[in-house]
Design a protein around this motif. Structure first.
Motif, PDB file in Angstrom:
ATOM      1  N   GLN A 162      19.288  37.143  30.613  1.00 41.92           N
ATOM      2  CA  GLN A 162      18.714  35.919  30.071  1.00 41.92           C
ATOM      3  C   GLN A 162      17.773  36.138  28.888  1.00 41.92           C
ATOM      4  O   GLN A 162      17.330  35.182  28.276  1.00 41.92           O
ATOM      5  N   ASP A 163      17.454  37.406  28.572  1.00 47.45           N
ATOM      6  CA  ASP A 163      16.631  37.646  27.387  1.00 47.45           C
ATOM      7  C   ASP A 163      17.497  37.787  26.143  1.00 47.45           C
ATOM      8  O   ASP A 163      17.017  38.180  25.082  1.00 47.45           O
ATOM      9  N   HIS A 164      18.780  37.472  26.272  1.00 48.55           N
ATOM     10  CA  HIS A 164      19.689  37.467  25.137  1.00 48.55           C
ATOM     11  C   HIS A 164      20.175  36.048  24.871  1.00 48.55           C
ATOM     12  O   HIS A 164      20.343  35.253  25.794  1.00 48.55           O
ATOM     13  N   CYS A 165      20.387  35.745  23.611  1.00 45.80           N
ATOM     14  CA  CYS A 165      20.888  34.430  23.210  1.00 45.80           C
ATOM     15  C   CYS A 165      22.264  34.190  23.818  1.00 45.80           C
ATOM     16  O   CYS A 165      23.147  35.052  23.734  1.00 45.80           O
ATOM     17  N   LEU A 166      22.454  33.025  24.422  1.00 48.58           N
ATOM     18  CA  LEU A 166      23.738  32.713  25.045  1.00 48.58           C
ATOM     19  C   LEU A 166      24.849  32.501  24.017  1.00 48.58           C
ATOM     20  O   LEU A 166      26.021  32.517  24.372  1.00 48.58           O
ATOM     21  N   ILE A 167      24.482  32.319  22.759  1.00 50.57           N
ATOM     22  CA  ILE A 167      25.497  32.070  21.732  1.00 50.57           C
ATOM     23  C   ILE A 167      25.868  33.356  20.989  1.00 50.57           C
ATOM     24  O   ILE A 167      27.018  33.777  20.988  1.00 50.57           O
ATOM     25  N   ASP A 203       5.864  27.477  30.969  1.00 53.66           N
ATOM     26  CA  ASP A 203       6.841  28.557  30.878  1.00 53.66           C
ATOM     27  C   ASP A 203       8.259  28.002  30.999  1.00 53.66           C
ATOM     28  O   ASP A 203       8.694  27.636  32.069  1.00 53.66           O
ATOM     29  N   LYS A 204       8.958  27.935  29.860  1.00 60.58           N
ATOM     30  CA  LYS A 204      10.313  27.404  29.840  1.00 60.58           C
ATOM     31  C   LYS A 204      11.287  28.508  29.455  1.00 60.58           C
ATOM     32  O   LYS A 204      11.021  29.303  28.567  1.00 60.58           O
ATOM     33  N   GLU A 205      12.414  28.511  30.148  1.00 64.99           N
ATOM     34  CA  GLU A 205      13.425  29.519  29.857  1.00 64.99           C
ATOM     35  C   GLU A 205      14.021  29.281  28.466  1.00 64.99           C
ATOM     36  O   GLU A 205      14.400  28.163  28.125  1.00 64.99           O
ATOM     37  N   THR A 206      14.068  30.324  27.656  1.00 67.93           N
ATOM     38  CA  THR A 206      14.665  30.237  26.334  1.00 67.93           C
ATOM     39  C   THR A 206      16.079  30.787  26.409  1.00 67.93           C
ATOM     40  O   THR A 206      16.288  31.938  26.806  1.00 67.93           O
ATOM     41  N   LEU A 207      17.049  29.950  26.022  1.00 72.45           N
ATOM     42  CA  LEU A 207      18.444  30.328  26.194  1.00 72.45           C
ATOM     43  C   LEU A 207      19.151  30.689  24.898  1.00 72.45           C
ATOM     44  O   LEU A 207      20.225  31.277  24.930  1.00 72.45           O
ATOM     45  N   ASN A 208      18.564  30.326  23.764  1.00 78.10           N
ATOM     46  CA  ASN A 208      19.175  30.718  22.492  1.00 78.10           C
ATOM     47  C   ASN A 208      18.086  31.147  21.505  1.00 78.10           C
ATOM     48  O   ASN A 208      16.921  30.771  21.632  1.00 78.10           O
ATOM     49  N   CYS A 209      18.498  31.928  20.531  1.00 76.77           N
ATOM     50  CA  CYS A 209      17.549  32.479  19.568  1.00 76.77           C
ATOM     51  C   CYS A 209      17.203  31.442  18.505  1.00 76.77           C
ATOM     52  O   CYS A 209      17.936  30.462  18.317  1.00 76.77           O
ATOM     53  N   PRO A 210      16.100  31.631  17.787  1.00 70.51           N
ATOM     54  CA  PRO A 210      15.712  30.674  16.740  1.00 70.51           C
ATOM     55  C   PRO A 210      16.780  30.486  15.664  1.00 70.51           C
ATOM     56  O   PRO A 210      16.952  29.394  15.140  1.00 70.51           O
ATOM     57  N   THR A 211      17.500  31.546  15.344  1.00 69.60           N
ATOM     58  CA  THR A 211      18.533  31.442  14.308  1.00 69.60           C
ATOM     59  C   THR A 211      19.637  30.491  14.736  1.00 69.60           C
ATOM     60  O   THR A 211      20.048  29.604  13.976  1.00 69.60           O
ATOM     61  N   ARG A 250      37.242  29.052  25.762  1.00 69.29           N
ATOM     62  CA  ARG A 250      37.099  30.415  26.284  1.00 69.29           C
ATOM     63  C   ARG A 250      36.368  30.429  27.622  1.00 69.29           C
ATOM     64  O   ARG A 250      35.985  31.479  28.125  1.00 69.29           O
ATOM     65  N   GLY A 251      36.119  29.253  28.170  1.00 64.91           N
ATOM     66  CA  GLY A 251      35.599  29.135  29.525  1.00 64.91           C
ATOM     67  C   GLY A 251      34.182  29.622  29.733  1.00 64.91           C
ATOM     68  O   GLY A 251      33.830  30.065  30.832  1.00 64.91           O
ATOM     69  N   ASP A 252      33.327  29.543  28.712  1.00 65.21           N
ATOM     70  CA  ASP A 252      31.952  30.028  28.840  1.00 65.21           C
ATOM     71  C   ASP A 252      31.061  28.919  29.399  1.00 65.21           C
ATOM     72  O   ASP A 252      30.278  28.292  28.688  1.00 65.21           O
ATOM     73  N   TYR A 253      31.165  28.711  30.708  1.00 58.68           N
ATOM     74  CA  TYR A 253      30.475  27.610  31.393  1.00 58.68           C
ATOM     75  C   TYR A 253      28.968  27.631  31.151  1.00 58.68           C
ATOM     76  O   TYR A 253      28.337  26.567  31.048  1.00 58.68           O
ATOM     77  N   VAL A 254      28.390  28.819  31.069  1.00 55.09           N
ATOM     78  CA  VAL A 254      26.928  28.938  30.984  1.00 55.09           C
ATOM     79  C   VAL A 254      26.364  28.207  29.762  1.00 55.09           C
ATOM     80  O   VAL A 254      25.180  27.829  29.746  1.00 55.09           O
ATOM     81  N   LEU A 255      27.188  27.977  28.739  1.00 58.71           N
ATOM     82  CA  LEU A 255      26.704  27.281  27.552  1.00 58.71           C
ATOM     83  C   LEU A 255      26.293  25.840  27.860  1.00 58.71           C
ATOM     84  O   LEU A 255      25.539  25.237  27.088  1.00 58.71           O
ATOM     85  N   LEU A 301      22.605  25.178  27.727  1.00 54.45           N
ATOM     86  CA  LEU A 301      21.927  24.981  26.441  1.00 54.45           C
ATOM     87  C   LEU A 301      21.561  23.526  26.199  1.00 54.45           C
ATOM     88  O   LEU A 301      20.569  23.214  25.548  1.00 54.45           O
ATOM     89  N   PHE A 302      22.400  22.624  26.718  1.00 55.64           N
ATOM     90  CA  PHE A 302      22.241  21.202  26.420  1.00 55.64           C
ATOM     91  C   PHE A 302      21.617  20.415  27.571  1.00 55.64           C
ATOM     92  O   PHE A 302      21.436  19.203  27.458  1.00 55.64           O
TER      93      PHE A 302
END
Length: 238
Positions: free
Chosen positions: A6-11, A29-37, A109-114, A117-118
């Motif tokens: 989870q310390d890596h961007c999901l995208i 403290d909120k979980e961060t799921l994607n990088c600023p870029t 590609r079946g990446d449910y975890v994305l 993000l929303f």
């Protein structure tokens, strides 16, 4: 399956650098799921937009704007077969090249975890719109087998809400392969689950992308004819 912690961007899967400073220390403290870029590449739909479909007027030639409606919605509303079924669509982001890539990972590609993000944005929108029933646009059995999950239903579940599976879908050729005219004139692709009460309900359809609006209007028409009071939709992108 997501193979990255989870310390890596999901995208993009790059390492997410922790926030530093007093604001970070004292904020919730909120979980961060994607990088600023990656986050910066999502274009939120803000500004003047079509009252029905959420199309931004800033990206539309003035010749195709009619007061608070875009040309496409005027055509829908002038068609006696389709007028008045879809009250409004609310989209969160522009369907830019970046979003197209994210959707390819999510849907094909079946990446449910994305869906995670929303979740927060979907949750905020659902509380604001406050419908009686949340109805995901269904996949046919064949398409569901291909993808492994219904992307619209996943958005509802990850936002912490319960979907009302009012609709089933007949398997046809992919909508993305059809022109606008072909999408409008295809036979009804949905069937209603009559075990659930529809009459007098305010229904919010959930889908990933608003393209021509044909899919949503087919669903809205069927539900309105079954007695629903009002049909709106919420999509990730327009």
């Amino acid at each position: 399956m997501n193979l990255f912690p989870q310390d890596h961007c999901l995208i993009c899967h790059d390492m997410i650098q922790p926030a530093i400073g007093w604001k970070a220390i004292f904020s919730e403290d909120k979980e961060t799921l994607n990088c600023p870029t990656c986050e910066s590449k999502f274009e939120k739909i803000n500004g003047e937009k079509c009252r029905i479909c959420s199309r931004l007027f800033r990206d539309l030639d003035e010749r195709f704007r009619f007061d608070d409606l875009c040309h496409d919605c005027v055509r829908w509303e002038e068609d006696l077969e389709w007028q008045g079924y879809l009250d409004s669509n609310h989209s969160l982001f522009l369907y830019n090249d970046f979003f197209k890539e994210v959707m390819a990972k999510y849907k094909f590609r079946g990446d449910y975890v994305l869906a995670k993000l929303f979740a927060e944005r979907i949750s905020d929108s659902l509380r604001l719109l406050n419908p009686d029933l949340l109805v995901p646009i269904p996949l046919s059995c064949e398409r569901l087998y291909e993808r492994g999950f219904n992307q619209a239903e996943a958005l509802i579940l990850e936002a912490g809400f319960s979907p009302a599976n009012l609709l089933t879908r007949i398997h046809l050729e992919k909508q993305s392969k059809k022109s606008r005219t072909e999408r409008i004139h295809i036979p009804q692709v949905f069937q209603v689950n009559r075990q659930l009460e529809i009459k007098g309900k305010e229904i919010l359809l959930i889908d990933d992308i608003y393209t021509t609006g044909s899919t949503l209007r087919h669903a809205a028409k069927l539900l309105k004819e079954e007695g629903a009071k009002r049909i709106r939709s919420l999509t990730l992108a327009r």
